[in-house]
Every structure is written in C-alpha cells, then in structure tokens.
Design a protein around this motif. Structure first.
Motif, PDB file in Angstrom:
ATOM      1  N   ARG A 127       0.833  -1.210   0.000  1.00  0.00           N
ATOM      2  CA  ARG A 127       0.000   0.000   0.000  1.00  0.00           C
ATOM      3  C   ARG A 127       0.866   1.257   0.000  1.00  0.00           C
ATOM      4  NH1 ARG A 127      -3.166  -2.844   3.772  1.00  0.00           N
ATOM      5  NH2 ARG A 127      -2.152  -1.726   5.495  1.00  0.00           N
ATOM      6  N   SER A 128       1.888   1.262   0.842  1.00  0.00           N
ATOM      7  CA  SER A 128       2.761   2.427   0.934  1.00  0.00           C
ATOM      8  C   SER A 128       3.510   2.660  -0.370  1.00  0.00           C
ATOM      9  CB  SER A 128       3.759   2.249   2.081  1.00  0.00           C
ATOM     10  OG  SER A 128       4.613   3.361   2.175  1.00  0.00           O
TER      11      SER A 128
ATOM     12  N   ASP B 294       1.165   3.976  -3.008  1.00  0.00           N
ATOM     13  CA  ASP B 294       0.812   5.363  -2.715  1.00  0.00           C
ATOM     14  C   ASP B 294       1.923   6.315  -3.142  1.00  0.00           C
ATOM     15  OD1 ASP B 294      -0.633   7.583  -1.386  1.00  0.00           O
ATOM     16  OD2 ASP B 294       1.038   7.496   0.019  1.00  0.00           O
ATOM     17  N   TRP B 295       3.183   5.955  -2.808  1.00  0.00           N
ATOM     18  CA  TRP B 295       4.284   6.841  -3.167  1.00  0.00           C
ATOM     19  C   TRP B 295       4.542   6.859  -4.662  1.00  0.00           C
ATOM     20  CZ3 TRP B 295       6.184  10.808  -0.948  1.00  0.00           C
ATOM     21  CH2 TRP B 295       6.050  10.957   0.425  1.00  0.00           C
TER      22      TRP B 295
ATOM     23  N   ARG C 277       2.195   9.281  -6.013  1.00  0.00           N
ATOM     24  CA  ARG C 277       2.587  10.666  -5.709  1.00  0.00           C
ATOM     25  C   ARG C 277       3.653  11.192  -6.662  1.00  0.00           C
ATOM     26  NH1 ARG C 277       2.848  11.643   0.837  1.00  0.00           N
ATOM     27  NH2 ARG C 277       1.376  10.012   1.453  1.00  0.00           N
TER      28      ARG C 277
END
Length: 255
Positions: free
Chosen positions: A131-132, A135-136, A139
C-alpha cells in the motif's frame, strides 16, 4: 556558520498531523575528513532546523558530500559533535535517508519492489508495504510503472523511484547529494517541482547538496555557503520568476 540565524522560513506540511516531526540536526566545532588525511572542513558550526530544506553550496572538493555522509552516520567527525535532536550521531539510522545522484536501484527488483525495500528491511507487513509503495509511486507519477524493471525507465523516472523509496519509510531527515545532477535541464526542472510538491506533506528535514545556484534558490528555505561560512534565508514563496539576483550574486561570489 551560526546555528542561530534569522527566524525560519520553513514549509508548513499539508499533513502535519500524520507526518513524523522533522529532525533537528546540528554540527558544533566539527572537523570533517577521513582519518589520517587532511580535513576538508574545520570548525564548522551549522544548525539545521526541523522541517526545513537547507541547500548546501560550495566549490568542488569543499566537503559537501563529506558533510552528508557525516550527517548520515557513515563517516565520524575528526573533531566536534554531530547530533540529531541533541543525541550524537554515531551510525546510520532509518530516521535519515540518503539519496545519491546515482539512483542505486536494484536492477532485478521491480519498481514497486524497490520502493518497498526499506519497509521490508524494517519488517513492515507485506500488505502495508505494498500500500505504501503504491501510494508513493502515485505521488511521483509512476503508478502505471510499478511492475517494470529499472532499465525500462528513463533517468528522470528512476530518480522519481529513488525519491519514492527514500520517503516511503517516512524518514525524519532526507540527505540528498546532487540527486538531479545527471539529468537534462527540462527533466531536472520537473524533478525540482516534484521535490518541492512531494516534500510539502512529509514534515522531513532536508539537506540538499547542489552545484546549481538556481536550483538551490528554488528548492531551499535557506542556503549554506561552505566556502564562506554564511547561511542565507531564501524569501518565500517559491517562484521561478522571483527576483533573487542579489542572493544569486552573493552565492556565485562564494564559488
């Protein structure tokens, strides 16, 4: 360099409630270099405020990269003290991420797996790592490239992956050694814009080494001139059309 300069002009993080606080870094009466060799910096006093972007500028060989390695805990000072939040820095720590000009991505791991790596080392559960990382990657504009290998990306895209990897573990300080130096002018400007935008929500303290005066004036809250021992405040907000001619001339004269 004084650790007690003018009031801060740091960013206000957009997600300060969820972001870890930036680290306060300080060097006092520090001599830097390799044991048995000559010092590259001597009697250095420099305070780096929590959550600020400090650009470090100086001529080649003046000790900029040595300074970053000392702050990272990779190279002990020959004299003086180097601290994070008042505690001596004696070794590398997950609180401090180091970003180089060479992206140093692992060629056999996918883009997503590269971003997950610092979380894997910290034994973060797999689902949370994924997930992290996703997400990045979103971004930094690479959500559609998660399953590619590094050799399938452009230089600018690989630097975006490196930035995502550095920030995914939520470090309190990011130490950047000319990260955009190998990029063409257009890609470099885009990475500068991305860096400013992405950092705004992290709360991280950033030390950014660069040879590019205009880059320093765009990304930084303050600029440290190693050759003269001066720290300059950069007026906010960041704007490429702002007139920083006087600051630019002062920085160039130090080189």
């Amino acid at each position: 360099m004084s650790a007690h300069a003018a009031p801060p002009t740091t960013r206000v993080p957009a997600t300060a409630a969820s972001a870890p606080p930036g680290a306060a870094l300080r060097l006092q009466a520090v001599r830097l270099g390799r044991a048995g060799g000559p010092a590259v910096l001597d009697r250095l006093d420099l305070g780096i405020r929590p959550g600020e972007v400090l650009a470090v500028v100086g001529p080649s060989g003046c000790g900029k990269s040595t300074l970053l390695r000392t702050l990272a805990g990779l190279l002990p000072p020959l004299a003086g003290t180097v601290t994070q939040d008042g505690t001596p820095i004696t070794r590398p720590d997950a609180d401090r991420a180091l970003v180089f000009q060479d992206d140093a991505l692992l060629p056999w791991r996918t883009v997503r797996a590269n971003v997950e790596l610092p979380l894997l080392i910290r034994r973060v559960p797999r689902a949370e790592r994924r997930r992290s990382a996703e997400d990045w990657l979103a971004r930094v504009g690479l959500a559609d490239h998660a399953l590619k290998l590094p050799h399938q990306l452009s230089g600018g895209q690989r630097q975006r992956v490196q930035l995502a990897r550095a920030l995914a573990a939520r470090p309190r300080a990011v130490l950047m050694d000319e990260p955009f130096g190998a990029l063409d002018a257009q890609t470099r400007a885009g990475m500068q814009d991305l860096l400013v935008d992405v950092l705004a929500g992290t709360g991280a303290t950033v030390v950014f080494v660069t040879h590019d005066v205009d880059e320093a004036l765009f990304v930084a809250d303050r600029v440290a001139l190693l050759a003269t021992g001066t720290v300059l405040d950069v007026p906010a907000p960041r704007d490429r059309t702002a007139d920083h001619s006087a600051l630019r001339a002062q920085i160039l004269s130090s080189l």
